[in-house]
Design an enzyme around this catalytic site. Structure first.
Site, short mmCIF file in Angstrom:
data_model
loop_
_atom_site.label_atom_id
_atom_site.label_comp_id
_atom_site.label_asym_id
_atom_site.label_seq_id
_atom_site.Cartn_x
_atom_site.Cartn_y
_atom_site.Cartn_z
CB ALA A 119 65.56 75.39 105.90
CG PHE B 229 56.40 86.11 109.26
CD1 PHE B 229 56.80 85.34 108.13
CD2 PHE B 229 57.53 86.39 109.52
CE1 PHE B 229 57.41 84.97 107.54
CE2 PHE B 229 59.42 85.41 108.58
CZ PHE B 229 59.08 84.28 107.92
CB SER C 75 57.66 78.01 119.14
OG SER C 75 57.67 78.08 120.52
N PRO C 76 54.42 75.50 119.74
CG PRO C 76 53.77 73.24 120.11
CD PRO C 76 55.19 74.70 120.17
N GLY C 77 53.70 76.90 121.33
CA GLY C 77 52.65 78.41 122.49
C GLY C 77 52.23 79.58 121.86
CD GLU D 106 64.09 76.98 99.52
OE1 GLU D 106 65.06 77.81 99.31
OE2 GLU D 106 63.07 77.44 99.08
CD GLU E 55 67.88 77.18 101.44
OE1 GLU E 55 67.20 78.32 102.13
OE2 GLU E 55 68.67 76.55 102.00
CD GLU F 169 63.45 84.56 98.36
OE1 GLU F 169 65.10 83.91 99.09
OE2 GLU F 169 62.79 84.63 97.44
CD GLU G 247 67.75 82.50 99.77
OE1 GLU G 247 66.99 81.89 100.96
OE2 GLU G 247 68.44 82.38 99.35
#
Length: 206
Positions: free
Chosen positions: A92, A25, A129-131, A108, A112, A158, A160
């Protein structure tokens, strides 16, 4: 009284932006300002923003058998709390470039849980969580047959490791009320199911 939403994105001035971390990320640091509700201008301030793409989540539900499929897997962010870091969640996955949320849902579902959705119905889109992060969740109900559902899934490279559980709708809803399920997507979807269950059963039997 002033109504909500008097401001828009065009009212935000970003003076400077830089990427402070880039891995799986990204983290950016922004220097910005915007108008205040009292008519003044906010002094320039800084915020760190976690750049995470949108994701799609699906609640697999069999309206004939009244069963849902929930996925159990390890979640690092739940470590250090008075609970197991293995959570019960929805199907997801992250949205890839050029993919619609519906395409992500079907991909998915197969990866999954070995599921194909005969019907997808939008529940809502919501900001996680837009903050501090850009992520938006596209949340769906996915109609399935749970007759042969369940088992072990996940993509090994991955890292998983997923167990798909078939759970009665009543038991799943009870788990949000007693706190055993405490992640936002599953809570929202199961509360939506509680409100729409009769309609989904009726439509499935038509």
């Amino acid at each position: 009284m002033t109504k909500p939403f008097q401001f828009s994105a065009s009212d935000v001035y970003i003076e400077k932006r830089e990427t402070v971390f880039q891995g799986f990320f990204r983290m950016d640091k922004l220097w910005l300002t915007h108008p205040r509700f009292d008519g003044q201008e906010m002094p320039v301030f800084t915020r760190e923003l976690f750049i995470r793409g949108d994701a799609t989540c699906v609640l697999p539900y069999d309206p004939v058998r009244e069963e849902v499929v929930l996925l159990e897997q390890f979640r690092l962010g739940a470590l250090g709390r008075a609970q197991s870091p293995w959570l019960l969640e929805l199907v997801a996955g992250m949205n890839e470039d050029g993919e619609s949320p519906e395409e992500v849902a079907q991909r998915e579902g197969q990866e999954e849980a070995g599921l194909t959705f005969s019907k997808l119905e939008k529940i809502c889109d919501y900001l996680v969580s837009p903050g501090g992060t850009t992520e938006m969740i596209h949340l769906f109900y996915g109609q399935i047959s749970a007759e042969s559902a369940g088992g072990l899934f996940g993509i090994e490279h991955e890292h998983e490791d997923i167990r798909a559980h078939v759970v009665s709708a009543d038991d799943a809803i009870a788990m949000i009320h007693d706190g055993r399920i405490n992640n936002a997507a599953a809570i929202i979807a199961l509360q939506w199911l509680e409100l729409n269950r009769s309609r989904l059963r009726r439509e499935a039997n038509q």
